[in-house]
Each structure stands twice: as C-alpha cells, then as structure tokens.
Design an enzyme around this catalytic site. Structure first.
Site, PDB file in Angstrom:
ATOM      1  N   GLY A  29       0.778  -1.283   0.033  1.00  7.48           N
ATOM      2  CA  GLY A  29      -0.007   0.011   0.039  1.00  7.48           C
ATOM      3  C   GLY A  29       0.738   1.373   0.108  1.00  7.48           C
ATOM      4  N   GLY A  34       5.634   4.252  -8.797  1.00  6.79           N
ATOM      5  CA  GLY A  34       6.280   2.845  -9.192  1.00  6.79           C
ATOM      6  C   GLY A  34       5.494   1.644  -9.072  1.00  6.79           C
ATOM      7  N   HIS A  35       4.525   1.882  -7.927  1.00  8.94           N
ATOM      8  CA  HIS A  35       3.571   0.641  -7.972  1.00  8.94           C
ATOM      9  C   HIS A  35       2.626   0.726  -9.230  1.00  8.94           C
ATOM     10  CE1 HIS A  35       3.846   1.352  -3.356  1.00  8.94           C
ATOM     11  NE2 HIS A  35       4.320   0.065  -3.688  1.00  8.94           N
ATOM     12  N   GLN A  59       7.435  -9.680   7.882  1.00  7.41           N
ATOM     13  CA  GLN A  59       8.613  -9.360   7.294  1.00  7.41           C
ATOM     14  C   GLN A  59       9.415  -7.959   8.008  1.00  7.41           C
ATOM     15  OE1 GLN A  59       6.522  -8.498   3.578  1.00  7.41           O
ATOM     16  NE2 GLN A  59       7.986  -6.811   3.361  1.00  7.41           N
ATOM     17  N   GLY A 148       9.056  -4.374  -8.181  1.00  3.21           N
ATOM     18  CA  GLY A 148       9.927  -3.186  -8.766  1.00  3.21           C
ATOM     19  C   GLY A 148      11.528  -3.632  -8.476  1.00  3.21           C
ATOM     20  N   LYS A 150      13.582  -1.634  -7.460  1.00  7.52           N
ATOM     21  CA  LYS A 150      14.095  -0.937  -6.463  1.00  7.52           C
ATOM     22  C   LYS A 150      14.445  -1.694  -5.211  1.00  7.52           C
ATOM     23  CE  LYS A 150      13.321   2.531  -2.787  1.00  7.52           C
ATOM     24  NZ  LYS A 150      12.862   1.560  -2.051  1.00  7.52           N
ATOM     25  N   ARG A 188       8.032   4.995   1.823  1.00 13.37           N
ATOM     26  CA  ARG A 188       8.596   5.473   3.044  1.00 13.37           C
ATOM     27  C   ARG A 188       9.054   6.966   2.891  1.00 13.37           C
ATOM     28  NH1 ARG A 188      10.452   1.398   6.614  1.00 13.37           N
ATOM     29  NH2 ARG A 188      10.043  -0.466   5.762  1.00 13.37           N
TER      30      ARG A 188
HETATM   31  O1  PAF Z   1       7.800  -5.041  -1.667  1.00 13.53           O
HETATM   32  C1  PAF Z   1       6.803  -5.034  -0.822  1.00 13.53           C
HETATM   33  O2  PAF Z   1       6.176  -4.109  -0.861  1.00 13.53           O
HETATM   34  C2  PAF Z   1       6.668  -6.293   0.149  1.00 13.53           C
HETATM   35  O3  PAF Z   1       7.793  -6.786   0.253  1.00 13.53           O
HETATM   36  C3  PAF Z   1       5.929  -7.478  -0.498  1.00 13.53           C
HETATM   37  C4  PAF Z   1       6.492  -7.899  -1.870  1.00 13.53           C
HETATM   38  C5  PAF Z   1       4.661  -6.832  -1.065  1.00 13.53           C
HETATM   39  C6  PAF Z   1       5.677  -8.450   0.521  1.00 13.53           C
HETATM   40  O4  PAF Z   1       4.890  -8.094   1.454  1.00 13.53           O
END
Ligand code: PAF
Length: 284
Positions: A29, A34-35, A59, A148, A150, A188
């Site tokens: 989100g 980029g997304h 993570q 991506g 990045k 971020r």
């Molecule tokens: O790159 C991200 O935003 C996250 O690491 C991902 C690939 C969505 C996994 O939670």
C-alpha cells in the site's frame, strides 16, 4: 474494481477466471508511481490484474517500523480505480495469519543471500517476504507477478522462491521509478520531513558518484570509499551499507570486470527514515 478482504471470497471470484491470464502486483500500500507502473505492465499483458495491499508483519524485524509504515487505503483505492485495476485484495492480519498459524514453523530459507545487505540489517525480513509471497501465490495462482527493481535483493529472493518451490509463474521485474530529482519512489518517502526530503536525492547522487568512480578506473573498495565520503558529508545520513555486487549472483565484487552487470546497493537512515536504492549497470 472488485475489492476482497477474505481469502475464500477472492478464491471464489478467481475460479471464474480460470481460462484467463492473471497478473499479480503484491504491495504494502501507500501506492506511488512505482507501484502504478507495475499495475500498467500487468494490465498490458494479462486479462485480469490483481493488486494486493497488505502490510505484512512477519517481514518487519522492528515493531516501531511496522507501526510507522504509511497506510492510506482510501487513496490507494482511488489510484487503483484510475488505473483500471480489476481486483484489489486487502486482507486483515487475522485472514492471513489466523489463530493457530505458526509463522515460525514455516521458515523459508534462502541461504547466504539472506545474511547480506538487507538480510544482515533486517534479520528475518526475507523469510517473512518468502512466507507472505508463497501464501499470496497459492491463493491467487497468477500467470505473471510483478516486482520493482528498487528492491533488488527482494527480486533475487522471489526468483529463488519461484525456482526452489517450482511455482509456474512468470516473473517480471520492472525499472525503479524516480522523482524528477532522482529520489527513488518509495512508500517510506511519505515519512520524510520537508528538510529530509530535500536531502534524500543525495542517495541516488552517491550511487552515480560510485558508478563514475568505477568508470574512471577506481577499484571497488576505492569507489565505495569515495561514495561513503560523498554521502556522509551530509551529517543527517547514517549509512548502513554501500556495496558493489554481481547483479546475477549477488556476490560481493573484489574487482569489476568489463561487460558484467553489476549493482551498487545502498541503505541509509535519513533522520528516522530508512531508505534503500541501487544502480545496475555494465562497465564498458
Ligand atoms: O515490496 C513489498 O512491498 C513487499 O515486500 C511485498 C513484496 C509486497 C511482500 O509483502
């Protein structure tokens, strides 16, 4: 755009699309250009595009980082609608990790790659990424998945995951999208103060300096030293790593050979925001 919060509802909807190609864009989100470039790439080559938005707790090795992670689901929905994304999957924690699920029992290891660079500074991070991506792949069964560049090391990890666990998914790694001043787009960036935002492009400038030094014949150590000195002129930066690796294998390079794809990777804190970036190129 159809929006699903529950795994079973999404699975049911995707069953009707069995004969169609599905492009999948996993995200956490706070969407940016980029997304959206990944969504566009998926729209171009698939019948249906699914985007997931889920800030995956497994993570994050730092709970403060998890709490602080930017979230803006309403704006994200608008952006996805305007790109004609077909499906948004936005599950809750209880949906992805229901009671009785023991994330610590399902550990996916990636070998030495998870002990260097991001892996060294964010222990457990790639295991969490591997876990959530495996779950999402199993739920969605995409034809293609989009990431991506990045997050270069993440791309390497995902490639390994797909190969090691024999997923029949085509991976697409798309170029980093940058702001006009060179700052790599990242969710971020929204956490940067105005003052920090002014300084943030120095990260990309540092990568360019290291590239230039290598092109001028500096050794890898010399170029890294030069880059560190360049970035740390700004007292606001705290460098975690600046390294030169082989793009294919992620091995640290003692020296740079011509016609070999290399990546310069950097992670630094700018005040209280952690930023990463990389530059991939071949020495001619
Ligand atoms: O790159 C991200 O935003 C996250 O690491 C991902 C690939 C969505 C996994 O939670």
């Amino acid at each position: 755009m159809l929006i699903f919060h529950r795994v079973q509802d999404l699975i049911k909807a995707l069953q009707n699309l069995r004969d169609h190609s599905i492009g999948f864009v996993p995200t956490m989100g706070a969407l940016h250009e980029g997304h959206l470039s990944l969504i566009r790439a998926s729209k171009q080559e698939n019948d249906c595009t699914v985007c997931s938005i889920y800030v995956n707790p497994t993570q994050f090795n730092n709970s403060e980082d998890l709490i602080k992670y930017p979230r803006n689901i309403e704006k994200d929905c608008q952006l996805l609608q305007s790109e004609n994304c077909d499906i948004l999957f936005a599950p809750t924690d209880a949906e992805m990790y229901p009671q009785g699920f023991h994330a610590e029992l399902i550990k996916i290891h990636f070998g030495t790659i998870e002990t260097i660079l991001e892996g060294a500074y964010r222990p457990g991070h790639f295991q969490g990424v591997g876990l959530i991506i495996s779950k999402l792949f199993n739920i969605i069964h995409p034809t293609r998945a989009y990431f991506g560049l990045k997050d270069l090391q993440q791309c390497f990890i995902i490639k390994k995951l797909v190969s090691d666990l024999s997923y029949r998914i085509e991976l697409r790694f798309c170029p980093t999208v940058r702001e006009k001043d060179g700052l790599a787009m990242s969710s971020r960036n929204a956490l940067l103060s105005d003052e920090a935002r002014q300084l943030a492009p120095q990260i990309y400038q540092t990568l360019l300096q290291v590239q230039k030094a290598l092109e001028q014949g500096y050794s890898t150590q010399g170029a890294i030293h030069f880059g560190k000195h360049f970035l740390l002129q700004q007292k606001e930066f705290q460098l975690e790593y600046l390294e030169i690796v082989n793009f294919e294998t992620f091995e640290f390079l003692e020296s740079v050979q011509k016609n070999t794809k290399i990546a310069i990777c950097l992670a630094a804190w700018l005040k209280n925001v952690r930023l990463i970036d990389n530059l991939v190129f071949e020495l001619r």
